[in-house]
Scaffold this motif. Structure first.
Motif, PDB file in Angstrom:
ATOM      1  N   THR A   1     -24.162 -44.744 -11.320  1.00 45.71           N
ATOM      2  CA  THR A   1     -23.217 -43.761 -10.772  1.00 45.71           C
ATOM      3  C   THR A   1     -22.294 -43.171 -11.836  1.00 45.71           C
ATOM      4  O   THR A   1     -21.205 -42.709 -11.517  1.00 45.71           O
ATOM      5  CB  THR A   1     -22.346 -44.419  -9.679  1.00 45.71           C
ATOM      6  OG1 THR A   1     -21.515 -45.427 -10.290  1.00 45.71           O
ATOM      7  CG2 THR A   1     -23.194 -45.058  -8.595  1.00 45.71           C
ATOM      8  N   ASN A   2     -22.716 -43.160 -13.091  1.00 42.46           N
ATOM      9  CA  ASN A   2     -21.794 -42.775 -14.168  1.00 42.46           C
ATOM     10  C   ASN A   2     -21.388 -41.305 -14.143  1.00 42.46           C
ATOM     11  O   ASN A   2     -20.284 -40.946 -14.542  1.00 42.46           O
ATOM     12  CB  ASN A   2     -22.414 -43.104 -15.527  1.00 42.46           C
ATOM     13  CG  ASN A   2     -22.499 -44.602 -15.769  1.00 42.46           C
ATOM     14  OD1 ASN A   2     -23.086 -45.328 -14.977  1.00 42.46           O
ATOM     15  ND2 ASN A   2     -21.915 -45.072 -16.864  1.00 42.46           N
ATOM     16  N   GLU A   3     -22.258 -40.424 -13.676  1.00 45.34           N
ATOM     17  CA  GLU A   3     -22.000 -38.985 -13.740  1.00 45.34           C
ATOM     18  C   GLU A   3     -21.254 -38.535 -12.482  1.00 45.34           C
ATOM     19  O   GLU A   3     -21.662 -38.851 -11.358  1.00 45.34           O
ATOM     20  CB  GLU A   3     -23.341 -38.250 -13.859  1.00 45.34           C
ATOM     21  CG  GLU A   3     -23.244 -36.777 -14.180  1.00 45.34           C
ATOM     22  CD  GLU A   3     -24.614 -36.144 -14.374  1.00 45.34           C
ATOM     23  OE1 GLU A   3     -24.699 -34.899 -14.376  1.00 45.34           O
ATOM     24  OE2 GLU A   3     -25.607 -36.904 -14.518  1.00 45.34           O
ATOM     25  N   PHE A   4     -20.158 -37.777 -12.659  1.00 47.04           N
ATOM     26  CA  PHE A   4     -19.369 -37.345 -11.496  1.00 47.04           C
ATOM     27  C   PHE A   4     -18.816 -35.946 -11.742  1.00 47.04           C
ATOM     28  O   PHE A   4     -18.619 -35.508 -12.875  1.00 47.04           O
ATOM     29  CB  PHE A   4     -18.227 -38.324 -11.222  1.00 47.04           C
ATOM     30  CG  PHE A   4     -17.257 -38.456 -12.365  1.00 47.04           C
ATOM     31  CD1 PHE A   4     -16.152 -37.628 -12.461  1.00 47.04           C
ATOM     32  CD2 PHE A   4     -17.457 -39.408 -13.358  1.00 47.04           C
ATOM     33  CE1 PHE A   4     -15.264 -37.731 -13.524  1.00 47.04           C
ATOM     34  CE2 PHE A   4     -16.574 -39.520 -14.426  1.00 47.04           C
ATOM     35  CZ  PHE A   4     -15.472 -38.682 -14.508  1.00 47.04           C
ATOM     36  N   TYR A   5     -18.531 -35.223 -10.624  1.00 47.79           N
ATOM     37  CA  TYR A   5     -18.012 -33.856 -10.687  1.00 47.79           C
ATOM     38  C   TYR A   5     -17.100 -33.603  -9.491  1.00 47.79           C
ATOM     39  O   TYR A   5     -17.007 -34.416  -8.569  1.00 47.79           O
ATOM     40  CB  TYR A   5     -19.159 -32.833 -10.674  1.00 47.79           C
ATOM     41  CG  TYR A   5     -20.122 -32.988 -11.824  1.00 47.79           C
ATOM     42  CD1 TYR A   5     -19.845 -32.425 -13.060  1.00 47.79           C
ATOM     43  CD2 TYR A   5     -21.303 -33.721 -11.674  1.00 47.79           C
ATOM     44  CE1 TYR A   5     -20.724 -32.579 -14.130  1.00 47.79           C
ATOM     45  CE2 TYR A   5     -22.183 -33.884 -12.725  1.00 47.79           C
ATOM     46  CZ  TYR A   5     -21.887 -33.304 -13.955  1.00 47.79           C
ATOM     47  OH  TYR A   5     -22.752 -33.467 -15.000  1.00 47.79           O
ATOM     48  N   ARG A   6     -16.462 -32.429  -9.532  1.00 47.23           N
ATOM     49  CA  ARG A   6     -15.759 -31.914  -8.354  1.00 47.23           C
ATOM     50  C   ARG A   6     -16.352 -30.549  -8.021  1.00 47.23           C
ATOM     51  O   ARG A   6     -16.312 -29.635  -8.837  1.00 47.23           O
ATOM     52  CB  ARG A   6     -14.253 -31.820  -8.594  1.00 47.23           C
ATOM     53  CG  ARG A   6     -13.576 -33.180  -8.514  1.00 47.23           C
ATOM     54  CD  ARG A   6     -12.058 -33.108  -8.587  1.00 47.23           C
ATOM     55  NE  ARG A   6     -11.499 -34.407  -8.277  1.00 47.23           N
ATOM     56  CZ  ARG A   6     -11.353 -35.398  -9.152  1.00 47.23           C
ATOM     57  NH1 ARG A   6     -11.703 -35.206 -10.417  1.00 47.23           N
ATOM     58  NH2 ARG A   6     -10.852 -36.549  -8.780  1.00 47.23           N
ATOM     59  N   SER A   7     -16.871 -30.445  -6.848  1.00 45.99           N
ATOM     60  CA  SER A   7     -17.552 -29.228  -6.436  1.00 45.99           C
ATOM     61  C   SER A   7     -16.546 -28.113  -6.172  1.00 45.99           C
ATOM     62  O   SER A   7     -15.457 -28.352  -5.647  1.00 45.99           O
ATOM     63  CB  SER A   7     -18.368 -29.490  -5.170  1.00 45.99           C
ATOM     64  OG  SER A   7     -18.921 -28.300  -4.668  1.00 45.99           O
ATOM     65  N   GLU A   8     -16.918 -26.891  -6.543  1.00 45.37           N
ATOM     66  CA  GLU A   8     -16.069 -25.740  -6.249  1.00 45.37           C
ATOM     67  C   GLU A   8     -16.233 -25.286  -4.806  1.00 45.37           C
ATOM     68  O   GLU A   8     -15.413 -24.517  -4.303  1.00 45.37           O
ATOM     69  CB  GLU A   8     -16.401 -24.589  -7.201  1.00 45.37           C
ATOM     70  CG  GLU A   8     -16.076 -24.903  -8.662  1.00 45.37           C
ATOM     71  CD  GLU A   8     -16.370 -23.739  -9.584  1.00 45.37           C
ATOM     72  OE1 GLU A   8     -16.842 -22.692  -9.075  1.00 45.37           O
ATOM     73  OE2 GLU A   8     -16.139 -23.870 -10.799  1.00 45.37           O
ATOM     74  N   GLN A   9     -17.291 -25.740  -4.150  1.00 46.84           N
ATOM     75  CA  GLN A   9     -17.541 -25.418  -2.750  1.00 46.84           C
ATOM     76  C   GLN A   9     -17.490 -26.712  -1.933  1.00 46.84           C
ATOM     77  O   GLN A   9     -17.725 -27.798  -2.461  1.00 46.84           O
ATOM     78  CB  GLN A   9     -18.914 -24.758  -2.590  1.00 46.84           C
ATOM     79  CG  GLN A   9     -19.100 -23.485  -3.396  1.00 46.84           C
ATOM     80  CD  GLN A   9     -18.179 -22.378  -2.932  1.00 46.84           C
ATOM     81  OE1 GLN A   9     -17.879 -22.269  -1.743  1.00 46.84           O
ATOM     82  NE2 GLN A   9     -17.718 -21.556  -3.868  1.00 46.84           N
ATOM     83  N   PRO A  10     -17.168 -26.620  -0.641  1.00 39.07           N
ATOM     84  CA  PRO A  10     -17.218 -27.828   0.199  1.00 39.07           C
ATOM     85  C   PRO A  10     -18.590 -28.491   0.109  1.00 39.07           C
ATOM     86  O   PRO A  10     -19.622 -27.817   0.193  1.00 39.07           O
ATOM     87  CB  PRO A  10     -16.941 -27.297   1.607  1.00 39.07           C
ATOM     88  CG  PRO A  10     -16.167 -26.038   1.394  1.00 39.07           C
ATOM     89  CD  PRO A  10     -16.713 -25.437   0.130  1.00 39.07           C
ATOM     90  N   LEU A  11     -18.588 -29.782  -0.100  1.00 41.19           N
ATOM     91  CA  LEU A  11     -19.847 -30.512  -0.213  1.00 41.19           C
ATOM     92  C   LEU A  11     -20.617 -30.467   1.099  1.00 41.19           C
ATOM     93  O   LEU A  11     -20.042 -30.611   2.181  1.00 41.19           O
ATOM     94  CB  LEU A  11     -19.578 -31.968  -0.596  1.00 41.19           C
ATOM     95  CG  LEU A  11     -19.025 -32.211  -1.999  1.00 41.19           C
ATOM     96  CD1 LEU A  11     -18.556 -33.655  -2.143  1.00 41.19           C
ATOM     97  CD2 LEU A  11     -20.078 -31.883  -3.056  1.00 41.19           C
TER      98      LEU A  11
END
Length: 692
Positions: A546-556
């Motif tokens: 699970t090392n890679e993470f982001y914050r989406s610009e659109q609702p998931l």
């Protein structure tokens, strides 16, 4: 104020001697027996309605009148003694108990039991004047006098000795008094301020020496090679700044130190109880989540309490239920509301609200309801918190409402109340994660990564169970056994120490089902990020990286169970399955990776949700597991109505200030009112019904 290093050796010796009370061994089998519920004590299985009472505010004539009002209302218990140290010991070593004797005797004559609260905080002014170590020194080095309550340095050896002496004197005198039914410690302990005197620094250093053993181990734990912050000897160690700035690792140990210090003070009082009042259970309204200090209650509840207890001042029902579960912790005994909302909903109160919350408490395993407070305070810091009796001594409508609660609860004894049912689900909560994810002000990349509220994340995992009227425990699974639960939830379990990881591994291997969410298992017990694939220590159990993470610009958006679910929190992790299988997929992320995976490990299943705990995703996931793990759903109700089946009857509580309707099968009769219902039960605003 710079520490005087010339005093180091002498202060270190004193600190090491004092630290023994902080890191004292855990209580032995005798306390384990008491923590099982005092089966022999005379109050077991009863419901107690009453009030908090401070006779130091009242004249003898007023006390007689007050007790007459309590008796007429049907009150069965009061809590007394708290906040009154200098009334018992107006001068050092000079104890005056006769005034309290008279009040206790009057309570006994009226048939009212008493929680004897040992008033260890706030400390008297004479103590601050005679023992300057009891004063708080702030992190700027300024000594501050006790201008507000709880500004006492309970780490100071003089304070600890005098508090223990007060407890011994009170317990020796009152342990066998027929009115006294339980003992409480230090009102709202956990509140207060951290202190930064040289003596405090030395006690902290002694704590570190015991924890790490060597400077090399300390440097490794604190990652002191970063920013050139190595320490060469114990004399170079400073107290981290609780109000910032400072690195995570050091701040975490600071909070642990003050937690152990608070637990040490409580153990002192518990040792006095075991010596002089082993016949009495201990029940205290701790404040472990106090933002200034707090303490790790979920890893110490079994050392310092017989019953979970709290001051119950609810806001929303979900948050209230979660906090009650946190205070019950791993107890198999009911919950006591040592302070209970007297009206609430405004300074003077809202009619019907306290009665509703009392029934809400019954659903959540409570058996004691003591209104804060009996008489409205003429002076002090809480003049505008109105009690049951107005400032002019006249009983308000609240006396009648609590009298109604007392009469109704007298009927409910023997009908399955208080509730002892064991929860089916455990929700993990870690005070260490709570502290670590709330870093002090200052430069800290934690704030950019962890933008969630940890307690809110845990509450959201608890939410579907609350809405489905299913009992759930809130525990630290690194401390309490979890094999008895059908399902275990680990929301945002950011810090993953060995105890917790081992518990999860054993539970799943033995056939249990665990759900863990994003943000989990990122750091070890020192607060440093794992240098291994994440989730740290559990990658093989969950079968993912699970090392890679982001914050989406659109609702998931997530495809799950034939539906597309839309989230509210943008954080997500890219799951890289090894042995795990996808249960749900992201549909609008660049890689369209799995949103939920399941991995069979041993005989059980480990499920990972790759987002923050949020209702859109975690609610349907948890509900999809009920049938698989054998969880029995509670009564179906509309939003804001909570319910439980108790000995074949169903208790409904409408927490809304608006009417509500519950659909039922066939004809029902209300045990409380005698009313009959057919297919529908109409609940008034804040209304309740116990139907059969």
């Amino acid at each position: 104020m710079k520490p005087d290093r010339r005093r180091t050796k002498r202060l270190t010796a004193l600190a090491i001697a004092a630290i023994g009370t902080i890191i004292a061994p855990e209580l032995g089998p005798a306390h384990a027996q008491s923590a099982a519920g005092h089966p022999e004590w005379p109050g077991k299985g009863q419901l107690f309605v009453g009030t908090c009472y401070q006779p130091i505010d009242r004249s003898p004539a007023q006390i007689r009148q007050d007790i007459a009002i309590m008796k007429a209302a049907g009150f069965k218990m009061v809590r007394m003694g708290d906040l009154s140290w200098d009334s018992f010991e107006p001068q050092e070593g000079h104890f005056t108990f006769e005034w309290f004797d008279h009040v206790l005797d009057q309570m006994q004559a009226a048939g009212i039991k008493v929680i004897l609260d040992i008033p260890g905080q706030p400390a008297p002014i004479w103590m601050h004047k005679h023992y300057p170590g009891v004063d708080i020194v702030n992190q700027d080095g300024a000594r501050i006098h006790p201008a507000s309550r709880y500004w006492d340095n309970i780490s100071d050896p003089d304070y600890r000795g005098l508090a223990r002496r007060l407890a011994e004197q009170m317990l020796k005198r009152y342990a066998q008094h027929p009115a006294v039914i339980a003992v409480g410690y230090d009102n709202e302990v956990g509140n207060g301020q951290m202190s930064y005197s040289e003596a405090d620094r030395q006690r902290f250093v002694a704590w570190l020496q015991h924890k790490y053993g060597s400077i090399a181990n300390l440097n490794q734990a604190w990652a002191t090679q970063r920013w050139s912050r190595r320490v060469n000897n114990w004399d170079e160690v400073d107290l981290p700044y609780g109000n910032g700035p400072g690195p995570n690792e050091r701040n975490l140990d600071l909070r642990r130190y003050w937690s152990d210090d608070t637990i040490g003070a409580l153990k002192d009082l518990e040792a006095a109880r075991k010596q002089f009042a082993p016949n009495l259970p201990t029940v205290s309204n701790f404040w472990p989540t106090a933002p200034t200090k707090g303490f790790d209650y979920l890893r110490s509840w079994d050392q310092v309490s017989t019953y979970g207890a709290q001051g119950f001042y609810p806001g929303d029902p979900l948050g209230a239920a979660f906090e009650v579960a946190m205070n019950r912790a791993g107890h198999d005994t009911p919950v006591w509301f040592n302070e209970f909302t007297a009206g609430g909903g405004g300074y003077y109160g809202t009619p019907g609200r306290s009665r509703m919350w009392a029934y809400f408490g019954l659903i959540n395993h409570a058996e004691t309801f003591l209104a804060w407070t009996f008489n409205s305070h003429i002076g002090g810091e809480e003049q505008a918190i109105f009690g049951l009796v107005d400032h002019d001594g006249r009983p308000s409508w609240k006396v009648d409402e609590f009298g109604q609660i007392a009469r109704e609860f007298a009927k409910l004894q023997g009908l399955g109340f208080p509730r002892y049912q064991a929860p089916q689900v455990a929700v993990a909560f870690s005070y260490q994660t709570y502290w670590l994810t709330s870093p002090p002000p200052g430069p800290n990349t934690m704030k950019e990564y962890y933008k969630a509220n940890y307690q809110e994340q845990a509450t959201l995992a608890f939410k579907p169970l609350f809405e489905d009227n299913i009992d759930a425990a809130v525990i630290d699974i690194g401390h309490d056994p979890i094999d008895k639960y059908k399902l275990v939830l680990l929301p945002s379990a950011y810090l993953m120490d060995r105890e917790t990881a081992d518990a999860v591994r054993r539970y799943v291997a033995s056939g249990g089902t665990v759900v863990m969410t994003g943000y989990s298992a990122k750091v070890d017990e020192t607060g440093k990020w794992f240098d291994t694939p994440l989730p740290g220590r559990l990658t093989d159990v969950f079968g993912v990286r699970t090392n890679e993470f982001y914050r989406s610009e659109q609702p998931l958006k997530v495809s799950f169970g034939g539906q597309v679910l839309v989230g509210t929190d943008p954080y997500y992790e890219v799951l890289e399955p090894s042995t795990a299988k996808p249960l749900a997929m992201f549909t609008n992320t660049p890689k369209q990776s799995p949103a939920i995976t399941i991995n069979q490990y041993g005989k059980g299943n480990a499920i990972y949700l790759a987002t923050a705990a949020q209702s859109a995703f975690i609610d349907p996931l948890i509900r999809s597991l009920y049938g698989k793990v054998g969880i029995e759903r509670g009564p179906v109700t509309q939003h804001g109505v909570v319910a439980r089946v108790v000995d074949g009857r169903t208790l409904y509580v409408n927490t809304n200030n608006a009417p509500a309707t519950v659909e039922v099968a066939g004809a029902k009769k209300d045990v409380l009112t005698g009313a009959s219902y057919s297919r529908k039960i109409a609940l008034a605003p804040y209304g309740v019904a116990l139907v059969q």
